[in-house]
Design a protein around this motif. Structure first.
Motif, PDB file in Angstrom:
ATOM      1  N   PHE A 166       8.472  19.331  21.062  1.00 29.24           N
ATOM      2  CA  PHE A 166       8.533  20.674  21.643  1.00 29.24           C
ATOM      3  C   PHE A 166       9.101  21.709  20.665  1.00 29.24           C
ATOM      4  CE2 PHE A 166       8.719  17.872  25.368  1.00 29.24           C
ATOM      5  CZ  PHE A 166       7.752  18.445  26.181  1.00 29.24           C
ATOM      6  N   SER A 167       9.352  21.311  19.425  1.00 27.09           N
ATOM      7  CA  SER A 167      10.087  22.191  18.514  1.00 27.09           C
ATOM      8  C   SER A 167       9.308  23.445  18.128  1.00 27.09           C
ATOM      9  CB  SER A 167      10.505  21.424  17.259  1.00 27.09           C
ATOM     10  OG  SER A 167       9.371  20.925  16.567  1.00 27.09           O
ATOM     11  N   ASP A 168       7.996  23.426  18.281  1.00 32.50           N
ATOM     12  CA  ASP A 168       7.207  24.619  17.968  1.00 32.50           C
ATOM     13  C   ASP A 168       7.052  25.556  19.166  1.00 32.50           C
ATOM     14  OD1 ASP A 168       6.823  23.976  15.306  1.00 32.50           O
ATOM     15  OD2 ASP A 168       4.983  22.842  15.695  1.00 32.50           O
ATOM     16  N   ASP A 169       7.459  25.106  20.339  1.00 33.73           N
ATOM     17  CA  ASP A 169       7.427  25.977  21.515  1.00 33.73           C
ATOM     18  C   ASP A 169       8.488  27.074  21.362  1.00 33.73           C
ATOM     19  OD1 ASP A 169       5.622  24.123  22.348  1.00 33.73           O
ATOM     20  OD2 ASP A 169       6.536  23.779  24.313  1.00 33.73           O
ATOM     21  N   ILE A 170       8.217  28.225  21.921  1.00 36.27           N
ATOM     22  CA  ILE A 170       9.166  29.338  21.860  1.00 36.27           C
ATOM     23  C   ILE A 170       9.908  29.432  23.194  1.00 36.27           C
ATOM     24  CG2 ILE A 170       9.478  31.798  21.474  1.00 36.27           C
ATOM     25  CD1 ILE A 170       8.424  30.264  19.057  1.00 36.27           C
ATOM     26  N   TYR A 171      11.203  29.183  23.165  1.00 40.43           N
ATOM     27  CA  TYR A 171      12.062  29.327  24.336  1.00 40.43           C
ATOM     28  C   TYR A 171      12.965  30.530  24.074  1.00 40.43           C
ATOM     29  CZ  TYR A 171      10.593  24.493  25.277  1.00 40.43           C
ATOM     30  OH  TYR A 171       9.861  23.351  25.504  1.00 40.43           O
ATOM     31  N   GLN A 172      12.667  31.621  24.756  1.00 47.98           N
ATOM     32  CA  GLN A 172      13.362  32.884  24.495  1.00 47.98           C
ATOM     33  C   GLN A 172      14.473  33.098  25.505  1.00 47.98           C
ATOM     34  OE1 GLN A 172      12.876  35.526  21.993  1.00 47.98           O
ATOM     35  NE2 GLN A 172      14.887  35.849  22.919  1.00 47.98           N
ATOM     36  N   GLY A 173      15.694  33.207  25.016  1.00 49.14           N
ATOM     37  CA  GLY A 173      16.830  33.497  25.876  1.00 49.14           C
ATOM     38  C   GLY A 173      17.326  34.918  25.688  1.00 49.14           C
ATOM     39  N   GLU A 225      18.370  25.046  29.972  1.00 52.19           N
ATOM     40  CA  GLU A 225      17.139  25.741  30.350  1.00 52.19           C
ATOM     41  C   GLU A 225      15.948  25.237  29.539  1.00 52.19           C
ATOM     42  OE1 GLU A 225      17.625  27.075  32.972  1.00 52.19           O
ATOM     43  OE2 GLU A 225      19.731  27.680  32.919  1.00 52.19           O
ATOM     44  N   SER A 226      16.163  24.944  28.267  1.00 52.02           N
ATOM     45  CA  SER A 226      15.076  24.422  27.436  1.00 52.02           C
ATOM     46  C   SER A 226      14.611  23.057  27.933  1.00 52.02           C
ATOM     47  CB  SER A 226      15.530  24.339  25.981  1.00 52.02           C
ATOM     48  OG  SER A 226      15.847  25.627  25.484  1.00 52.02           O
ATOM     49  N   LEU A 227      15.547  22.241  28.411  1.00 51.63           N
ATOM     50  CA  LEU A 227      15.175  20.956  29.003  1.00 51.63           C
ATOM     51  C   LEU A 227      14.324  21.173  30.243  1.00 51.63           C
ATOM     52  CD1 LEU A 227      15.294  17.883  29.155  1.00 51.63           C
ATOM     53  CD2 LEU A 227      17.539  18.081  30.258  1.00 51.63           C
ATOM     54  N   HIS A 228      14.648  22.180  31.040  1.00 51.65           N
ATOM     55  CA  HIS A 228      13.792  22.512  32.186  1.00 51.65           C
ATOM     56  C   HIS A 228      12.355  22.747  31.733  1.00 51.65           C
ATOM     57  CE1 HIS A 228      16.475  22.597  35.523  1.00 51.65           C
ATOM     58  NE2 HIS A 228      17.159  23.673  35.165  1.00 51.65           N
ATOM     59  N   PHE A 229      12.175  23.542  30.693  1.00 54.99           N
ATOM     60  CA  PHE A 229      10.826  23.889  30.249  1.00 54.99           C
ATOM     61  C   PHE A 229      10.068  22.652  29.773  1.00 54.99           C
ATOM     62  CE2 PHE A 229      12.999  28.105  29.027  1.00 54.99           C
ATOM     63  CZ  PHE A 229      12.895  28.576  30.326  1.00 54.99           C
ATOM     64  N   ALA A 230      10.751  21.777  29.043  1.00 52.58           N
ATOM     65  CA  ALA A 230      10.107  20.542  28.590  1.00 52.58           C
ATOM     66  C   ALA A 230       9.763  19.650  29.782  1.00 52.58           C
ATOM     67  CB  ALA A 230      11.033  19.804  27.619  1.00 52.58           C
ATOM     68  N   PHE A 231      10.667  19.549  30.735  1.00 48.89           N
ATOM     69  CA  PHE A 231      10.435  18.743  31.936  1.00 48.89           C
ATOM     70  C   PHE A 231       9.229  19.263  32.709  1.00 48.89           C
ATOM     71  CE2 PHE A 231      11.235  18.191  36.540  1.00 48.89           C
ATOM     72  CZ  PHE A 231      11.288  16.810  36.621  1.00 48.89           C
ATOM     73  N   MET A 239      11.374  26.321  19.325  1.00 42.15           N
ATOM     74  CA  MET A 239      12.455  27.125  18.761  1.00 42.15           C
ATOM     75  C   MET A 239      13.149  27.911  19.872  1.00 42.15           C
ATOM     76  SD  MET A 239      12.323  30.048  15.777  1.00 42.15           S
ATOM     77  CE  MET A 239      11.521  31.261  16.827  1.00 42.15           C
ATOM     78  N   ILE A 240      14.446  27.976  19.813  1.00 41.74           N
ATOM     79  CA  ILE A 240      15.237  28.711  20.804  1.00 41.74           C
ATOM     80  C   ILE A 240      15.885  29.901  20.107  1.00 41.74           C
ATOM     81  CG2 ILE A 240      17.043  28.582  22.551  1.00 41.74           C
ATOM     82  CD1 ILE A 240      16.775  25.491  22.348  1.00 41.74           C
ATOM     83  N   LYS A 241      15.702  31.067  20.675  1.00 43.35           N
ATOM     84  CA  LYS A 241      16.288  32.277  20.102  1.00 43.35           C
ATOM     85  C   LYS A 241      16.849  33.141  21.220  1.00 43.35           C
ATOM     86  CE  LYS A 241      15.267  36.208  17.072  1.00 43.35           C
ATOM     87  NZ  LYS A 241      14.235  36.920  16.273  1.00 43.35           N
ATOM     88  N   ILE A 242      17.965  33.798  20.962  1.00 47.62           N
ATOM     89  CA  ILE A 242      18.632  34.635  21.959  1.00 47.62           C
ATOM     90  C   ILE A 242      18.576  36.097  21.521  1.00 47.62           C
ATOM     91  CG2 ILE A 242      20.745  35.020  23.289  1.00 47.62           C
ATOM     92  CD1 ILE A 242      19.467  32.205  23.606  1.00 47.62           C
ATOM     93  N   SER A 243      18.177  36.975  22.451  1.00 46.30           N
ATOM     94  CA  SER A 243      18.095  38.415  22.196  1.00 46.30           C
ATOM     95  C   SER A 243      18.810  39.166  23.312  1.00 46.30           C
ATOM     96  CB  SER A 243      16.625  38.859  22.116  1.00 46.30           C
ATOM     97  OG  SER A 243      15.925  38.139  21.137  1.00 46.30           O
ATOM     98  N   LEU A 244      18.792  40.483  23.227  1.00 48.51           N
ATOM     99  CA  LEU A 244      19.292  41.340  24.299  1.00 48.51           C
ATOM    100  C   LEU A 244      18.105  41.930  25.062  1.00 48.51           C
ATOM    101  CD1 LEU A 244      22.148  43.288  22.445  1.00 48.51           C
ATOM    102  CD2 LEU A 244      22.329  41.194  23.808  1.00 48.51           C
ATOM    103  N   ASN A 245      18.284  42.111  26.369  1.00 56.47           N
ATOM    104  CA  ASN A 245      17.201  42.654  27.201  1.00 56.47           C
ATOM    105  C   ASN A 245      17.827  43.314  28.430  1.00 56.47           C
ATOM    106  OD1 ASN A 245      15.010  43.179  28.869  1.00 56.47           O
ATOM    107  ND2 ASN A 245      13.946  41.272  28.363  1.00 56.47           N
ATOM    108  N   LYS A 246      18.197  44.548  28.272  1.00 62.87           N
ATOM    109  CA  LYS A 246      18.875  45.279  29.349  1.00 62.87           C
ATOM    110  C   LYS A 246      17.987  45.397  30.584  1.00 62.87           C
ATOM    111  CE  LYS A 246      19.135  49.698  28.838  1.00 62.87           C
ATOM    112  NZ  LYS A 246      19.492  51.038  28.321  1.00 62.87           N
ATOM    113  N   GLU A 247      16.692  45.606  30.378  1.00 66.68           N
ATOM    114  CA  GLU A 247      15.782  45.793  31.501  1.00 66.68           C
ATOM    115  C   GLU A 247      15.692  44.542  32.377  1.00 66.68           C
ATOM    116  OE1 GLU A 247      15.173  46.751  28.386  1.00 66.68           O
ATOM    117  OE2 GLU A 247      15.305  48.921  28.738  1.00 66.68           O
ATOM    118  N   LEU A 248      15.820  43.376  31.756  1.00 64.04           N
ATOM    119  CA  LEU A 248      15.805  42.148  32.549  1.00 64.04           C
ATOM    120  C   LEU A 248      17.017  42.091  33.474  1.00 64.04           C
ATOM    121  CD1 LEU A 248      14.492  39.480  33.285  1.00 64.04           C
ATOM    122  CD2 LEU A 248      15.620  38.435  31.303  1.00 64.04           C
TER     123      LEU A 248
END
Length: 220
Positions: free
Chosen positions: A89-96, A131-137, A1-10
């Protein structure tokens, strides 16, 4: 799963890491200076805090829009990944995370990444799937002896991962989702892209052979 959030500290970390960085013909520091000419090492935390506060509505709107688009498209993307890697890979968590910097880094150790918030939605989708393709690769490469000692953030495996993405995301099944050609982001990799493309055509369907043979291009 791919989800996008905010992360000012990053973004604090990204500024510190990228404000003076150039890699393989891509000048990240120059991108930051162009977008934020008044930003520097003395004021960056306050600058980022103030920027997030002043642009909160736009950032939250973009976050909502890209998550909606991802919800519409990612099942098709993960189906194409499954066909490619023979792995679900659909159950993997890819956090953006959205970013105020146009650097778009990824962190394979945590399967997290950033997307520049000013990109239009099709290009934001491309970054998320890139980026998700990178993680799967990299997950696939973890099973290969040839890859176990290689760094995922620099050197041969990193360069191959960028080239691999250009080849794979331009395949018909991925173009049916992205609907725009995948471009090589790092100019210095252009020569190797053409050589790896030949290896892909020879070994298409056998990823292990493709990766092993491609990595020999970096042996001096």
């Amino acid at each position: 799963m791919i989800k996008i959030s905010l992360n000012k500290e990053l973004d604090y970390e990204v500024y510190n890491d990228f404000h003076n960085l150039s890699v393989a013909g891509a000048d990240f520091g120059e991108k930051i200076k162009t977008d934020h000419p008044n930003l520097n090492l003395e004021n960056y935390k306050k600058y980022i805090d103030d920027f997030y506060l002043a642009n909160q509505s736009e950032l939250e709107k973009k976050q909502e829009q890209i998550n909606q688009l991802l919800n519409e498209k990612q099942s098709q993307f993960f189906s194409a990944l499954k066909d490619l890697f023979n792995t679900d890979f659909s159950d993997d968590i890819y956090q953006g995370y959205l970013s105020i910097f146009n650097c778009n880094p990824r962190y394979p150790e945590t399967k997290t990444f950033q997307i520049y918030y000013k990109k239009d939605l099709p290009h934001m989708l491309e970054v998320a799937f890139h980026e998700s393709l990178h993680f799967a690769f990299f997950t696939f490469c973890d099973q290969l002896e040839e890859c176990k000692s290689l760094d995922k953030n620099r050197g041969p495996l990193w360069e191959l991962s960028e080239i691999f993405n250009v080849i794979v995301l331009n395949l018909p099944q991925f173009q049916a989702i992205l609907k725009q050609p995948e471009q090589l982001f790092y100019p210095d990799l252009k020569e190797k892209l053409e050589k790896v493309r030949v290896i892909w055509l020879k070994n298409e369907g056998d990823l292990k052979k493709f990766i092993k043979e491609s990595l020999t291009l970096w042996i001096i």
